[in-house]
Design an enzyme around this catalytic site. Structure first.
Site, short mmCIF file in Angstrom:
data_model
loop_
_atom_site.label_atom_id
_atom_site.label_comp_id
_atom_site.label_asym_id
_atom_site.label_seq_id
_atom_site.Cartn_x
_atom_site.Cartn_y
_atom_site.Cartn_z
N ASP A 116 -7.87 17.00 -14.89
CA ASP A 116 -8.18 15.62 -15.25
C ASP A 116 -7.88 15.51 -16.74
O ASP A 116 -8.59 16.08 -17.57
CB ASP A 116 -9.65 15.30 -14.93
CG ASP A 116 -10.00 13.85 -15.23
OD1 ASP A 116 -9.37 13.27 -16.13
OD2 ASP A 116 -10.93 13.31 -14.59
N ARG B 120 0.84 -1.21 0.00
CA ARG B 120 0.00 0.00 0.00
C ARG B 120 0.87 1.26 0.00
O ARG B 120 0.48 2.31 -0.49
CB ARG B 120 -0.97 -0.01 1.20
CG ARG B 120 -1.83 1.25 1.30
CD ARG B 120 -3.09 1.06 2.13
NE ARG B 120 -2.85 0.45 3.41
CZ ARG B 120 -2.28 1.06 4.47
NH1 ARG B 120 -1.92 2.32 4.38
NH2 ARG B 120 -2.09 0.41 5.60
N LYS C 119 -8.80 4.30 -19.26
CA LYS C 119 -9.15 4.77 -20.60
C LYS C 119 -7.94 4.68 -21.53
O LYS C 119 -7.40 3.62 -21.69
CB LYS C 119 -9.71 6.19 -20.47
CG LYS C 119 -10.75 6.34 -19.34
CD LYS C 119 -12.03 5.59 -19.63
CE LYS C 119 -12.94 5.32 -18.47
NZ LYS C 119 -12.90 6.08 -17.26
N TYR D 121 -16.73 14.47 -15.20
CA TYR D 121 -17.25 13.11 -15.05
C TYR D 121 -18.20 13.10 -13.84
O TYR D 121 -17.82 13.60 -12.77
CB TYR D 121 -16.07 12.14 -14.87
CG TYR D 121 -16.50 10.73 -14.55
CD1 TYR D 121 -17.36 10.05 -15.41
CD2 TYR D 121 -16.07 10.09 -13.39
CE1 TYR D 121 -17.76 8.77 -15.11
CE2 TYR D 121 -16.46 8.81 -13.10
CZ TYR D 121 -17.31 8.15 -13.96
OH TYR D 121 -17.71 6.87 -13.67
N1 LCS Z 1 -12.27 11.09 -14.90
C1 LCS Z 1 -12.85 10.98 -16.11
C2 LCS Z 1 -12.72 12.09 -17.09
C3 LCS Z 1 -13.56 9.84 -16.42
O1 LCS Z 1 -14.11 9.74 -17.63
C4 LCS Z 1 -13.68 8.80 -15.45
C5 LCS Z 1 -14.45 7.57 -15.73
C6 LCS Z 1 -13.08 8.96 -14.20
C7 LCS Z 1 -12.36 10.13 -13.96
C8 LCS Z 1 -13.14 7.91 -13.14
O2 LCS Z 1 -12.32 6.85 -13.50
P1 LCS Z 1 -12.55 5.30 -13.05
O3 LCS Z 1 -12.67 5.30 -11.57
O4 LCS Z 1 -13.79 4.85 -13.70
O5 LCS Z 1 -11.32 4.64 -13.54
N2 LCS Z 1 -15.29 7.68 -16.84
C9 LCS Z 1 -16.18 6.84 -17.23
C10 LCS Z 1 -17.01 7.08 -18.31
O6 LCS Z 1 -17.07 8.12 -18.96
N3 LCS Z 1 -17.73 6.01 -18.54
O7 LCS Z 1 -17.50 5.04 -17.59
C11 LCS Z 1 -16.49 5.50 -16.70
#
Ligand code: LCS
Length: 393
Positions: free
Chosen positions: A183, A58, A208, A111
């Site tokens: 972000d 961790r 992504k 998001y």
């Molecule tokens: N920031 C952005 C711009 C995102 O698109 C997402 C997830 C996150 C943070 C969070 O990331 P995660 O915890 O899911 O790895 N975006 C998603 C979307 O547009 N569709 O499903 C998840």
């Protein structure tokens, strides 16, 4: 290997300088929770920081470390902090940088959960937040209060595809000692380097583009300074939002092909955007690479390409969008984005369903908005799929 003075594509494959004791060409998976101390003094020295080494996964792990160093170099930052998910990265940053009585200004169409967690949890601890159209610099200025500590930007924004001028926002924040967090999920360092534009912290959902294969969830934070890195790392360790070594191994493998994946996806996206813009059933389309995008000039200045994310609305509104999503065969009807496969989704009922209708409307996330993540398949097949599905609308 020291890749500091090498090109981005070389860094993708080699940055981080991991050197294996057995000469392994790839970074091995150190799938362990803990690390043995040589003796009691060694343990005490590691905990006190007098000696360098690993203690507990961790807190740190060689596989995770290799990823953290690689992405930090890609973003031109000090160091990376890998997290269990993108939301793990978002929350580690919020937790580290905000306390009761502080205020955050954020992009109104971030998001959904990046906003939702603030409004439904951090608000309980006395943290205030405001959401404005950060593509309008005057609105950013007007939203800043004496207690504003963080300016949180998402550009391009999810799912409205609006751009925020990072350099202009940073100039305003610097005067007031506000930390700027970007972000960078929608662009990845391949297209945009927020730290070079003045931001203090950059974060990603590596789920992504960075991993790119829709097979793991993860996040990463890169800070510009050792001080910010230390503050956020402490929060990550105490929250337990760390990444797992196996996840890190997958991301290290994925990131090596970031450029070739994103180049192909963008080449496809430009053709898909041209096709959609001319289609009689399309009401509007937002793609930063189209001259019709309201910030086409900013896209050319701030990004080194236009990416592969498109949002559009159909003349037939929500019902038409639903028919389209139910009629595509190649595009997968799924949330997430930035993978090798083409995905289609409906934010109002999916990724941004957690926001109130008023909050969505204020952020321009209309009920008819469809989000399209263009993959690396043959563009002829992607367009043929849209063609047959649009014929049914
Ligand atoms: N920031 C952005 C711009 C995102 O698109 C997402 C997830 C996150 C943070 C969070 O990331 P995660 O915890 O899911 O790895 N975006 C998603 C979307 O547009 N569709 O499903 C998840």
């Amino acid at each position: 290997m020291n890749t500091t003075n090498m090109d981005f594509n070389t860094k993708l494959v080699h940055a981080g300088g991991y050197e294996d004791q057995f000469g392994s060409a790839t970074v091995p998976i150190y799938q362990t929770s803990t690390f043995a101390f040589k003796n009691a003094q060694h343990g005490a020295d590691l905990f006190a920081g007098r000696d360098k080494g690993y203690i507990y996964t961790r807190i740190g792990n060689p596989t995770i470390d290799a990823l953290e160093r690689n992405i930090a170099e890609l973003e031109n930052g000090y160091r990376g902090i890998a997290t269990a998910s993108g939301m793990g990265a978002v929350n580690s940053v919020y937790f580290a940088l905000l306390k009761a009585g502080d205020h955050m200004v954020s992009t109104n169409s971030v998001y959904g959960p990046s906003r939702g967690v603030m409004e439904s949890f951090y608000a309980n601890f006395g943290v205030e937040s405001s959401y404005v159209d950060t593509s309008d610099i005057e609105k950013v200025k007007a939203a800043i209060k004496p207690n504003t500590k963080v300016l949180y930007l998402e550009t391009p924004s999810n799912p409205t595809m609006l751009l925020t001028d990072i350099e202009a926002c940073t100039a305003i924040a610097k005067e007031k000692g506000i930390v700027v967090v970007v972000d960078n999920t929608f662009s990845s360092p391949f297209l945009q380097k927020p730290l070079d534009l003045g931001a203090d912290v950059v974060l990603h959902s590596v789920t992504k583009f960075i991993n790119g294969h829709a097979d793991i969830v993860g996040g990463i934070i890169v800070s510009k300074t050792p001080e910010l890195d230390a503050r956020i790392r402490k929060a990550m360790i105490m929250l337990g939002t760390n990444m797992d070594p196996h996840q890190a191994f997958m991301v290290i493998r994925g990131v090596k092909t970031l450029s070739i994946r994103q180049e192909r996806a963008e080449e496809n996206a430009r053709k898909v955007a041209d096709y959609l813009e001319k289609h009689p059933k399309i009401d509007w389309i937002k793609y930063p690479g189209l001259a019709s995008h309201p910030q086409f000039e900013l896209a050319k200045k701030q990004m080194s390409g236009f990416g592969s994310m498109i949002s559009f609305g159909l003349k037939g509104g929500f019902e038409a969008g639903k028919t389209l999503m139910d009629s595509v065969h190649l595009a997968i009807l799924a949330v997430s984005l930035g993978g090798v496969e083409t995905l289609i989704q409906h934010p109002a009922s999916m990724t941004h369903a957690g926001l109130s209708k008023e909050a969505r409307e204020a952020a321009d996330i209309t009920d008819g908005l469809v989000r399209f993540s263009v993959g690396i398949e043959s563009v002829n097949d992607i367009i043929a799929d849209l063609e047959q599905a649009l014929a049914k609308v």
